[in-house]
Design a protein around this motif. Structure first.
Motif, mmCIF file in Angstrom:
data_model
loop_
_atom_site.group_PDB
_atom_site.id
_atom_site.type_symbol
_atom_site.label_atom_id
_atom_site.label_comp_id
_atom_site.label_asym_id
_atom_site.label_seq_id
_atom_site.Cartn_x
_atom_site.Cartn_y
_atom_site.Cartn_z
ATOM 1 N N ALA A 3 0.812 -1.213 0.000
ATOM 2 C CA ALA A 3 0.000 0.000 0.000
ATOM 3 C C ALA A 3 0.846 1.265 0.000
ATOM 4 N N HIS A 4 2.105 1.194 0.520
ATOM 5 C CA HIS A 4 2.927 2.384 0.650
ATOM 6 C C HIS A 4 3.682 2.726 -0.633
ATOM 7 N N VAL A 5 3.603 1.875 -1.661
ATOM 8 C CA VAL A 5 4.308 2.140 -2.907
ATOM 9 C C VAL A 5 3.453 3.034 -3.792
ATOM 10 N N ARG A 6 4.009 4.178 -4.217
ATOM 11 C CA ARG A 6 3.272 5.111 -5.063
ATOM 12 C C ARG A 6 3.565 4.786 -6.528
ATOM 13 N N THR A 7 2.531 4.483 -7.276
ATOM 14 C CA THR A 7 2.693 4.073 -8.670
ATOM 15 C C THR A 7 2.490 5.221 -9.647
ATOM 16 N N TYR A 8 2.067 6.407 -9.169
ATOM 17 C CA TYR A 8 1.810 7.535 -10.061
ATOM 18 C C TYR A 8 2.583 8.755 -9.560
ATOM 19 N N ASN A 9 2.901 9.684 -10.498
ATOM 20 C CA ASN A 9 3.487 10.965 -10.138
ATOM 21 C C ASN A 9 2.412 11.888 -9.584
ATOM 22 N N PRO A 10 2.832 12.944 -8.845
ATOM 23 C CA PRO A 10 1.828 13.877 -8.319
ATOM 24 C C PRO A 10 1.029 14.574 -9.419
ATOM 25 N N SER A 11 1.597 14.657 -10.638
ATOM 26 C CA SER A 11 0.866 15.319 -11.720
ATOM 27 C C SER A 11 -0.362 14.523 -12.149
ATOM 28 N N VAL A 12 -0.400 13.227 -11.852
ATOM 29 C CA VAL A 12 -1.568 12.403 -12.128
ATOM 30 C C VAL A 12 -2.542 12.556 -10.963
ATOM 31 N N ARG A 13 -3.757 12.957 -11.264
ATOM 32 C CA ARG A 13 -4.720 13.271 -10.207
ATOM 33 C C ARG A 13 -5.292 12.000 -9.596
ATOM 34 N N TRP A 17 -2.713 13.556 -4.465
ATOM 35 C CA TRP A 17 -1.854 14.286 -5.398
ATOM 36 C C TRP A 17 -1.609 15.719 -4.948
ATOM 37 N N ASN A 18 -2.585 16.356 -4.363
ATOM 38 C CA ASN A 18 -2.410 17.756 -3.939
ATOM 39 C C ASN A 18 -1.394 17.853 -2.796
ATOM 40 N N GLU A 19 -1.469 16.917 -1.847
ATOM 41 C CA GLU A 19 -0.519 16.911 -0.738
ATOM 42 C C GLU A 19 0.900 16.627 -1.229
ATOM 43 N N ASP A 20 1.050 15.733 -2.204
ATOM 44 C CA ASP A 20 2.367 15.415 -2.754
ATOM 45 C C ASP A 20 2.992 16.621 -3.438
ATOM 46 N N ILE A 21 2.191 17.349 -4.215
ATOM 47 C CA ILE A 21 2.702 18.553 -4.876
ATOM 48 C C ILE A 21 3.122 19.597 -3.850
ATOM 49 N N GLN A 22 2.316 19.778 -2.818
ATOM 50 C CA GLN A 22 2.642 20.756 -1.783
ATOM 51 C C GLN A 22 3.916 20.366 -1.029
ATOM 52 N N LEU A 23 4.103 19.061 -0.795
ATOM 53 C CA LEU A 23 5.308 18.599 -0.104
ATOM 54 C C LEU A 23 6.552 18.858 -0.939
ATOM 55 N N GLU A 24 6.476 18.620 -2.248
ATOM 56 C CA GLU A 24 7.628 18.884 -3.106
ATOM 57 C C GLU A 24 7.939 20.373 -3.163
#
Length: 297
Positions: A3-13, A17-24
């Protein structure tokens, strides 16, 4: 799939995704702010290397004697036998007692600091020390004599001066690799920061008692409390910002005749007119040191 493996980039909604973009964005903002303030590890390391490599002028002796207040280098001559007997078993090189600054550390930061045996013999901030009195019977300008207590102090002026310190071996107070008596730099002067000079020949020590110590001559630097001698651990190296350097301890190494081995023999190096040993330890001038720091000079 976990479950902890992210298979998509933050640009994919998908997902958070919003939290990932803000973290970067926050990570990049923090990096730019630290870089602007010079707080990155590589910036601190570069600044520390430049400060510790600043050239220092050693004291000059007209009569060849070492005096209290002189700025000197503590140098151990390398093994004269340069034969390589095995893979990685290189003979010991000339080394000078030097301040060891770990990554991210500061000369004004937490103490104690360790010391190492630097193979770079140019007099600079980290390899220059002052001979200071360790009791009330000596004053600045007096000749240092065999058997007389003294302190080795860093050449920094003001409150930032540190004293060479040693004490008995404990489980949590010893050198990292050789496990011998530790040698450090501390801000307070005490009996544990007192050392004395002994003649390198044990048969002549009584004859040389209370005689003046001559610069650029081999001698024994003995800790007054533990009577262990300053030593270069030729089989153990420590990684530093300036490359691999020898570990330094207080440990007496004797041969079959009860004489100190070369790892315990040191020279108090300073400028003495007509002394051939002075250029041996000072193979680089201040201009050459500056050229190494800044090649454009």
């Amino acid at each position: 799939m976990a479950a902890h493996v992210r298979t998509y980039n933050p640009s994919v909604r998908v997902g958070n995704w919003n939290e990932d973009i803000q973290l970067e964005e926050d990570t990049l903002k923090d990096f730019l702010e630290r870089r602007a303030n010079g707080q990155l590890l590589i910036q601190r390391s570069s600044g520390m290397m430049g400060k510790m490599s600043n050239p220092v002028q050693l004291s000059t002796s007209s009569d060849g004697c070492v005096r209290f207040g002189d700025t000197i280098m503590v140098v151990n001559k390398g093994n004269p036998d340069r034969t390589v007997y095995g893979v990685g078993q290189y003979p010991r090189d000339d080394s000078a007692l030097a301040i060891h600054m770990p990554d991210g550390a500061s000369i004004d930061g937490p103490v104690p600091l360790c010391v190492t045996g630097s193979k770079k013999l140019a007099p600079c901030f980290r390899t220059a020390f002052k001979i200071m009195p360790a009791d009330a019977y000596a004053k600045i300008g007096d000749k240092l004599r065999y058997g007389q207590p003294f302190s080795l102090v860093t050449a920094a002026d003001g409150a930032g001066s540190l004293f060479l310190f040693s004490d008995q071996v404990l489980f949590n107070r010893c050198t990292d690799k050789a496990r011998h008596q530790v040698v450090q730099l501390v801000p307070e002067c005490s009996f544990k920061t007192s050392f004395q000079i002994e003649h390198k020949n044990p048969l002549l020590r009584l004859e040389f008692e209370n005689e003046p110590v001559m610069a650029n001559e081999e001698c024994i630097i003995q800790h007054c409390k533990t009577h262990q001698n300053l030593c270069v651990e030729e089989k153990h190296c420590t990684p530093t910002l300036f490359g691999n350097e020898y570990e330094i301890s207080a440990h007496t190494n004797l041969d079959s005749h009860k004489a100190d081995l070369p790892v315990n023999r040191w020279m108090l190096v300073m400028a003495v007119a007509g002394d051939p040993n002075y250029p041996l330890a000072l193979s680089q001038t201040g201009d050459q040191v500056a050229a190494e720091i800044n090649p454009s000079v």
